[in-house]
Design a protein around this motif. Structure first.
Motif, PDB file in Angstrom:
ATOM      1  N   SER A 147       0.824  -1.201   0.000  1.00  0.00           N
ATOM      2  CA  SER A 147       0.000   0.000   0.000  1.00  0.00           C
ATOM      3  C   SER A 147       0.866   1.263   0.000  1.00  0.00           C
ATOM      4  N   GLN A 148       1.958   1.240   0.774  1.00  0.00           N
ATOM      5  CA  GLN A 148       2.847   2.396   0.796  1.00  0.00           C
ATOM      6  C   GLN A 148       3.514   2.594  -0.557  1.00  0.00           C
ATOM      7  N   SER A 183       1.262   4.629  -2.731  1.00  0.00           N
ATOM      8  CA  SER A 183       1.278   6.045  -2.341  1.00  0.00           C
ATOM      9  C   SER A 183       2.551   6.730  -2.810  1.00  0.00           C
ATOM     10  N   CYS A 184       3.678   6.049  -2.686  1.00  0.00           N
ATOM     11  CA  CYS A 184       4.949   6.642  -3.093  1.00  0.00           C
ATOM     12  C   CYS A 184       4.985   6.913  -4.599  1.00  0.00           C
ATOM     13  N   CYS A 228       9.682  -0.490  -1.177  1.00  0.00           N
ATOM     14  CA  CYS A 228       8.544  -1.069  -0.467  1.00  0.00           C
ATOM     15  C   CYS A 228       8.058  -2.356  -1.142  1.00  0.00           C
ATOM     16  N   SER A 245       0.085  -0.272   9.220  1.00  0.00           N
ATOM     17  CA  SER A 245      -0.373   0.489   8.054  1.00  0.00           C
ATOM     18  C   SER A 245       0.008   1.961   8.156  1.00  0.00           C
ATOM     19  N   SER A 246      -0.144   2.653   7.032  1.00  0.00           N
ATOM     20  CA  SER A 246       0.218   4.074   6.961  1.00  0.00           C
ATOM     21  C   SER A 246      -0.682   4.939   7.818  1.00  0.00           C
ATOM     22  N   SER A 264       2.803   3.168  10.482  1.00  0.00           N
ATOM     23  CA  SER A 264       3.622   3.518   9.298  1.00  0.00           C
ATOM     24  C   SER A 264       4.946   2.760   9.263  1.00  0.00           C
ATOM     25  N   LEU A 266       7.403   3.355   6.270  1.00  0.00           N
ATOM     26  CA  LEU A 266       8.151   4.614   6.302  1.00  0.00           C
ATOM     27  C   LEU A 266       9.172   4.626   7.431  1.00  0.00           C
TER      28      LEU A 266
END
Length: 357
Positions: free
Chosen positions: A17-18, A21-22, A34, A59-60, A64, A67
């Protein structure tokens, strides 16, 4: 963090999922990192075991973990602790196998340092968010014709408290010090923001874990959470950290809502008290958000034309694209979404306040 181990699958899903987003926010390198972690991370070393057995929500929207991991690796690159890893990082080109080999080696050789960094949440202080706040501050100043006093929740190192030290290009509209080392020029749609005198009388911020821009370790920590292939963000943040260090501004270590209650208890005659936050309110527990909103509403009901109150925020609202730039002003209590911006404020869609131009 709850004392409950999450599943291996949930951790890998958090990395995937990250990655999405990235990529959406212009960081293909961290997206690849990731993806690789989601596919290849194993429990054959302490770092992998700790991440895959994460105690809590990876999760973000919660801990997180992706990250945290990316930031811990970037820190090894920034401080020169792992030259081999640095060779696999931008601006150097490397293939996914070469990158993961370097990451695996770093996880084994620097396990203690990485595990220490994984223990605390990421901290970002995206200075470009000032480019979304500025038109809101200009709107407030135009409406009340008074200096402003700022209270920022979740201020980190205070970079967005110093927004009036930067230069801006918002479409055809220019504002600020043209000699500033920090230039903010997002892609701008909509008309120009209102123009006119704007004076900051007082500024203060709080954070649970504030960073001192004058302290090299804190500055490096902040830089490590920036994405390694976004050199412009790194250089812009370095310049903002330098200005913040020169300013002597210190962010107070405090619980957000307790601090806000103290700030709102003071009536600031002849000044607009502006409560502001950017991509921070959503991370407060639900009970704290409710209490904070009640405190702001109570202070708003007590506001007058001689001592007005405003609430200016850039926060995710579950809608696409980006986040909502929202402004509420008292004594009337009128509230509008005055624009939208992406989470790194690469773009701003300005809508403005009715009857203020």
């Amino acid at each position: 963090m709850p004392d409950v181990a999450t599943s291996d699958a949930a951790v890998r899903a958090a990395f995937r999922s990250q990655s999405v987003s990235c990529r959406a926010l212009g960081s293909p390198f961290v997206a690849t990192l990731c993806d690789l972690a989601a596919e290849r991370l194993t429990a054959t070393h302490p770092v992998g075991r700790h991440i895959l057995g994460w105690m809590g929500d990876p999760s973000s929207s919660a801990d997180s973990v992706p990250l945290r991991f990316a930031g811990s690796l970037h820190a090894l690159v920034l401080d020169g602790a792992d030259p081999a890893l640095a060779e696999a990082y931008p601006p150097h080109a490397t293939d996914p196998d070469g990158l993961w080999d370097a990451v695996e080696r770093a996880c084994r050789e620097h396990a203690e340092a990485i595990l220490a960094r994984l223990a605390s949440p990421p901290q970002t202080n995206e200075v470009r968010r000032s480019a979304a706040l500025l038109p809101g501050f200009l709107t407030i100043a135009k409406r009340f014709d008074k200096p402003i006093c700022i209270s920022e929740v979740g201020a980190s190192a205070g970079l967005n408290l110093l927004w009036d030290r930067y230069a801006y290009r918002l479409g055809d509209f220019a504002w600020g010090d043209p000699q500033s080392p920090v230039m903010l020029a997002p892609t701008w749609t909509g008309g120009p923001p209102p123009d006119g005198p704007l004076t900051v009388r007082d500024r203060a911020g709080c954070d649970l874990r504030p960073l001192d821009p004058a302290h090299p370790d804190d500055a490096e920590r902040l830089l490590s959470y920036l994405w390694a292939d976004q050199a412009d963000r790194v250089e812009r943040t370095r310049a903002a950290l330098h200005l913040a260090a020169l300013s002597g501004l210190k962010v107070e270590a405090a619980d957000a809502v307790d601090w806000l209650e103290r700030r709102l208890a003071v009536t600031r005659h002849g000044c607009v008290h502006v409560i502001t936050h950017t991509i921070a309110w959503q991370y407060l527990p639900a009970e704290a958000r409710e209490r904070g909103e009640a405190l702001i509403e109570k202070a708003g009901r007590a506001a007058t034309e001689g001592a007005p109150l405003a609430h200016l925020s850039l926060e995710g609202d579950g809608r696409e694209p980006g986040a909502a730039l929202t402004l509420q002003m008292w004594p009337t209590g009128e509230r509008h979404e005055i624009g939208r911006a992406d989470f790194h404020v690469r773009w701003v869609d300005w809508r403005g306040w009715p009857d203020v131009s």
